[in-house]
Design an enzyme around this catalytic site. Structure first.
Site, PDB file in Angstrom:
ATOM      1  N   ARG A  61       0.841  -1.196   0.000  1.00 42.16           N
ATOM      2  CA  ARG A  61       0.000   0.000   0.000  1.00 42.16           C
ATOM      3  C   ARG A  61       0.869   1.237   0.000  1.00 42.16           C
ATOM      4  O   ARG A  61       1.782   1.374   0.801  1.00 42.16           O
ATOM      5  CB  ARG A  61      -0.910   0.017   1.230  1.00 42.16           C
ATOM      6  CG  ARG A  61      -1.560   1.378   1.456  1.00 42.16           C
ATOM      7  CD  ARG A  61      -3.030   1.344   1.465  1.00 42.16           C
ATOM      8  NE  ARG A  61      -3.618   2.676   1.469  1.00 42.16           N
ATOM      9  CZ  ARG A  61      -4.532   3.072   2.318  1.00 42.16           C
ATOM     10  NH1 ARG A  61      -4.967   2.244   3.243  1.00 42.16           N
ATOM     11  NH2 ARG A  61      -5.039   4.277   2.222  1.00 42.16           N
ATOM     12  N   ARG A 120      -6.191   1.916  -4.082  1.00 38.58           N
ATOM     13  CA  ARG A 120      -5.260   1.229  -3.189  1.00 38.58           C
ATOM     14  C   ARG A 120      -5.393  -0.280  -3.327  1.00 38.58           C
ATOM     15  O   ARG A 120      -6.467  -0.792  -3.613  1.00 38.58           O
ATOM     16  CB  ARG A 120      -5.462   1.651  -1.744  1.00 38.58           C
ATOM     17  CG  ARG A 120      -6.832   1.332  -1.193  1.00 38.58           C
ATOM     18  CD  ARG A 120      -7.212   2.271  -0.109  1.00 38.58           C
ATOM     19  NE  ARG A 120      -7.853   3.405  -0.720  1.00 38.58           N
ATOM     20  CZ  ARG A 120      -8.820   4.098  -0.171  1.00 38.58           C
ATOM     21  NH1 ARG A 120      -9.237   3.807   1.023  1.00 38.58           N
ATOM     22  NH2 ARG A 120      -9.362   5.102  -0.791  1.00 38.58           N
ATOM     23  N   ASP A 133      -6.870  -1.667   2.069  1.00 39.24           N
ATOM     24  CA  ASP A 133      -7.165  -0.697   3.117  1.00 39.24           C
ATOM     25  C   ASP A 133      -7.803  -1.489   4.246  1.00 39.24           C
ATOM     26  O   ASP A 133      -8.713  -2.293   4.005  1.00 39.24           O
ATOM     27  CB  ASP A 133      -8.131   0.371   2.582  1.00 39.24           C
ATOM     28  CG  ASP A 133      -8.374   1.493   3.569  1.00 39.24           C
ATOM     29  OD1 ASP A 133      -7.461   1.816   4.348  1.00 39.24           O
ATOM     30  OD2 ASP A 133      -9.479   2.063   3.551  1.00 39.24           O
ATOM     31  N   ASP A 142      -9.489  -0.835   8.007  1.00 45.92           N
ATOM     32  CA  ASP A 142      -9.941   0.163   8.973  1.00 45.92           C
ATOM     33  C   ASP A 142     -10.514  -0.510  10.212  1.00 45.92           C
ATOM     34  O   ASP A 142     -11.217  -1.515  10.106  1.00 45.92           O
ATOM     35  CB  ASP A 142     -11.053   1.042   8.376  1.00 45.92           C
ATOM     36  CG  ASP A 142     -10.552   1.977   7.298  1.00 45.92           C
ATOM     37  OD1 ASP A 142      -9.416   2.460   7.410  1.00 45.92           O
ATOM     38  OD2 ASP A 142     -11.306   2.225   6.336  1.00 45.92           O
TER      39      ASP A 142
END
Length: 164
Positions: free
Chosen positions: A82, A91, A94, A96
């Site tokens: 990344r 990307r 990711d 989160d």
């Protein structure tokens, strides 16, 4: 053990391969994945001129602290290639933290719950699949209620199980 809810996604290269690679790293470095939503193909949020994303929510049991989980996430993303070029840009992966139990953290480098959950259908749809009655500790609404109130109209399409 702590309950942590993660959102994984990406829109570059072999999206399915990268989701699965992230899952393997999460298992090794963060904890036991207890729940996995379906994978959803979702329209890009923010910058529209990019390929669609694959997104999935994971329910993980961990012995790590929120900051340790965040450190591992950043390490996994970096290991997978990344590059943080532009906010909301394309990307490979990711990851989160959406929730860490009912913990509330509001620091510059770490906000839990994720501050934009209620604005994003691509987050709420797979989250509601697994946790419709989870109560957001800041908004005091269930995930289902937040999804019902979400004004985001971008597409979120569940992939058939044989694609995952």
């Amino acid at each position: 053990m702590n309950d942590v809810i993660l959102l994984i996604g990406g829109n570059q290269g072999n999206r399915l391969l990268y989701l699965n690679e992230a899952i393997q790293e999460i298992k090794k470095r963060i904890g036991v994945i207890e729940l996995r939503s379906h994978i959803y193909e979702t329209a890009p949020w923010g910058i529209q001129e990019q390929p669609p994303f694959y997104n999935q929510v994971l329910g993980v049991q961990t012995n790590l602290s929120p900051k340790e989980v965040m450190s591992e996430i950043l390490s996994i993303e970096e290991q997978m290639g990344r590059k943080r070029m532009e906010k909301n840009g394309p990307r490979i992966i990711d990851i989160d933290i959406l929730y860490f139990g009912d913990t509330i953290i509001q620091e510059e480098q770490l906000e839990i719950p994720h501050p934009r959950i209620a604005e994003r259908r691509f987050v709420l749809t797979p989250l509601a699949e697994l946790y419709p009655e989870w109560i957001d500790p800041i908004r005091n609404l269930t995930i289902k209620e937040m999804l019902d109130q979400c004004k985001d109209s971008l597409s979120v399409d569940k992939l058939p199980p044989d694609c995952a």
